[in-house]
Design an enzyme around this catalytic site. Structure first.
Site, PDB file in Angstrom:
ATOM      1  N   LYS A 306       0.836  -1.213   0.000  1.00 35.95           N
ATOM      2  CA  LYS A 306       0.000   0.000   0.000  1.00 35.95           C
ATOM      3  C   LYS A 306       0.866   1.256   0.000  1.00 35.95           C
ATOM      4  O   LYS A 306       0.792   2.096   0.886  1.00 35.95           O
ATOM      5  CB  LYS A 306      -0.964   0.016   1.175  1.00 35.95           C
ATOM      6  CG  LYS A 306      -1.928  -1.153   1.163  1.00 35.95           C
ATOM      7  CD  LYS A 306      -3.041  -1.017   2.166  1.00 35.95           C
ATOM      8  CE  LYS A 306      -3.902  -2.247   2.227  1.00 35.95           C
ATOM      9  NZ  LYS A 306      -3.253  -3.409   2.848  1.00 35.95           N
TER      10      LYS A 306
HETATM   11  P1  5BU Z   1      -8.376 -11.159   6.517  1.00 30.31           P
HETATM   12  O1  5BU Z   1      -7.645 -12.010   7.460  1.00 30.31           O
HETATM   13  O2  5BU Z   1      -9.192 -11.949   5.470  1.00 30.31           O
HETATM   14  O3  5BU Z   1      -9.183 -10.082   7.193  1.00 30.31           O
HETATM   15  O4  5BU Z   1      -7.221 -10.423   5.685  1.00 30.31           O
HETATM   16  C1  5BU Z   1      -7.481  -9.464   4.741  1.00 30.31           C
HETATM   17  C2  5BU Z   1      -6.210  -9.001   4.059  1.00 30.31           C
HETATM   18  O5  5BU Z   1      -6.525  -8.052   3.075  1.00 30.31           O
HETATM   19  C3  5BU Z   1      -5.206  -8.346   4.992  1.00 30.31           C
HETATM   20  O6  5BU Z   1      -3.916  -8.728   4.563  1.00 30.31           O
HETATM   21  C4  5BU Z   1      -5.408  -6.869   4.794  1.00 30.31           C
HETATM   22  O7  5BU Z   1      -4.208  -6.146   4.949  1.00 30.31           O
HETATM   23  C5  5BU Z   1      -5.870  -6.813   3.358  1.00 30.31           C
HETATM   24  N1  5BU Z   1      -6.827  -5.702   3.086  1.00 30.31           N
HETATM   25  C6  5BU Z   1      -8.044  -5.602   3.686  1.00 30.31           C
HETATM   26  O8  5BU Z   1      -8.427  -6.421   4.494  1.00 30.31           O
HETATM   27  N2  5BU Z   1      -8.862  -4.553   3.390  1.00 30.31           N
HETATM   28  C7  5BU Z   1      -8.533  -3.601   2.507  1.00 30.31           C
HETATM   29  O9  5BU Z   1      -9.326  -2.697   2.230  1.00 30.31           O
HETATM   30  C8  5BU Z   1      -7.261  -3.736   1.894  1.00 30.31           C
HETATM   31  C9  5BU Z   1      -6.439  -4.777   2.198  1.00 30.31           C
HETATM   32 BR1  5BU Z   1      -6.772  -2.463   0.658  1.00 30.31          BR
END
Ligand code: 5BU
Length: 472
Positions: A306
């Site tokens: 990011k």
């Molecule tokens: P989760 O464990 O499924 O919640 O992980 C989601 C991943 O996606 C995590 O690595 C975040 O940094 C990434 N992410 C997110 O959740 N939401 C966003 O808006 C963005 C990235 Br951009």
């Protein structure tokens, strides 16, 4: 009317609502003419005159139930017209858009009512189309937009393609001629603006969608050749071959755990996404092993960095330091907040990298209360539209229809949920229906006791939702 328009054009020029010179638009493009009709609120008489004459464009024999001004400049104009014509008004809020929960339209209205749009300036037409989309979702019927200034950059066509008639008081060309005739501007300025208009037509809008949404109707293999970015083509092909839409978020802090997960998940995923800065024992050997696994199991590696700084800093962050991300990450994520220079910075860092690289622009986030709403989203799409490093957008909803771009949606779990730090989850089926081509799944898989079973479950559910989407 003609005389009145001519007089009004001169007044608008005199109150600095129209300026000529070297300007940069909010999405970073150069323009020799700047129109800022916000200034009229400081001149009540001109304000009234302009609103009255704008309303004369409306055919009174056509019944209208509601008036809606596009925020912000057209809001006071719409209010005045509403009061004078005794037709009620609705306001489409600019800010609320967190997964369809908050109220977007203020005012009292009923589905089926006819609403007329009031706007100050149209360039690409995206602001009107955004408002129209939201009004239509509430069942309002929109057939006409009254506009003060048409910049003649393709906006009228984009709006008319959505079945909405556009009536404008001025086109930029007419305005130039009024001002030239009045001796306010020189023929050189006119020529300048005309040259600019000849080259800067905005592309037909492939942003906000609904009936025209090509992307959602097409299968991945047909989209392969439509991608501008080489890596996006490869991703679409891989999705089709593997029948997978999974971008696995391996948010683990030990290299061994990531490699172990990559070995299990590799054959079933398209992208393995990491946050390299959370790894406690990072070393170059880890990258080598991860690369080997990505070749063995055919998946791409994404560093979810990011990036968000100025071009120069980002260029250094991408290529230097301990991680040297540009050397190994096929894909990265980038915020658009800092402006288009960020793309130049990233490109500079790739000078000596021969492999294909791609960027996913974070245009809309999944977290509660995110500031990526309204115009931020459309501006982010517009800003990245000309950069061929862009493989797609990270977003939560169907905000673009270009089949050559990929929608990557995080916040996915088998059941709708949230965590206690603001993450919001939607189901595989609902994210695919909301336009996701790739779904980022993290803890839904990493926390499962049987990780392979979890991967296969997400893979199946996503793929079935996609099959259903393209068959509709
Ligand atoms: P989760 O464990 O499924 O919640 O992980 C989601 C991943 O996606 C995590 O690595 C975040 O940094 C990434 N992410 C997110 O959740 N939401 C966003 O808006 C963005 C990235 Br951009």
């Amino acid at each position: 009317m003609e005389k009145q328009l001519e007089e009004l054009a001169i007044i608008l020029y005199e109150i600095n609502a129209i300026k000529f010179g070297d300007f940069v638009t909010k999405v970073g493009l150069k323009t020799p003419v700047y129109i800022d009709l916000r200034t009229i609120i400081s001149h009540p008489q001109i304000f009234r005159q302009l609103s009255t004459i704008l309303w004369t464009l409306h055919d009174v024999s056509e019944h209208v139930d509601q008036i809606c001004g596009v925020p912000y400049t057209a809001l006071p104009i719409a209010s005045l017209i509403s009061v004078e014509s005794n037709i009620p008004m609705v306001i489409r809020r600019k800010e609320a858009k967190s997964y369809g929960t908050k109220k977007l339209i203020e005012g009292k209205y009923k589905a089926g009512e006819k609403c007329i749009i009031i706007e100050d300036v149209i360039t690409s037409g995206s602001s009107i189309l955004e408002v129209v989309n939201d009004l239509k979702q509430e069942g309002l019927v929109i057939t006409e937009a009254l506009v003060i200034m048409d910049r003649e950059q393709g906006g009228r066509k984009n709006i008319e393609n959505s079945g909405i008639k556009v009536k404008s008081l001025y086109t930029l060309t007419q305005l130039l001629h009024y001002l030239l005739a009045a001796g306010k501007i020189t023929p050189v300025i006119v020529q300048n603006v005309e040259n600019y208009l000849a080259t800067c037509n905005t592309a037909p809008l492939k942003l906000l969608n609904e009936s025209t949404n090509e992307r959602l109707k097409m299968d991945f293999s047909s989209r392969v050749k439509m991608a501008k970015n080489q890596l996006a083509s490869k991703i679409l092909r891989l999705m089709d071959t593997k029948e997978s839409m999974i971008c696995l978020a391996a948010d683990l802090s030990k290299t061994d755990s990531i490699l172990e997960l990559a070995e299990i998940a590799g054959p079933h995923i398209v992208i393995l996404k990491i946050h390299v800065d959370i790894i406690e024992n990072f070393n170059e050997e880890f990258i080598k092993q991860l690369k080997d696994l990505s070749l063995k199991h055919k998946f791409f590696i994404m560093e979810d960095r990011k990036f968000a700084d100025i071009g120069n800093t980002v260029s250094l962050q991408y290529s230097k330091g301990i991680y040297k991300i540009a050397e190994w990450a096929d894909l990265i994520t980038v915020h658009s907040v800092s402006g288009p220079g960020i793309f130049d910075g990233l490109r500079k860092a790739l000078k000596n990298i021969p492999e294909d690289r791609g960027i996913f622009v974070v245009s809309e986030m999944s977290s509660e209360g995110t500031l990526t709403t309204g115009n931020y989203i459309t501006d982010s799409l517009k800003m990245s539209a000309t950069c061929d490093l862009v493989a797609g957008h990270v977003c939560q909803s169907n905000i673009f229809s270009d089949p050559g771009l990929i929608q990557l949606t995080p916040g996915v779990k088998l059941a709708k949920a949230s965590d206690d730090l603001g993450q919001q989850y939607n189901t595989p089926e609902s994210v695919v229906n909301a336009g996701a081509d790739l779904a980022v799944v993290g803890r839904g898989i990493t926390d499962a006791s049987d990780k392979l079973a979890a991967i296969l479950k997400y893979k199946d559910q996503l793929w079935s939702a996609y099959r259903a989407r393209i068959s509709h």
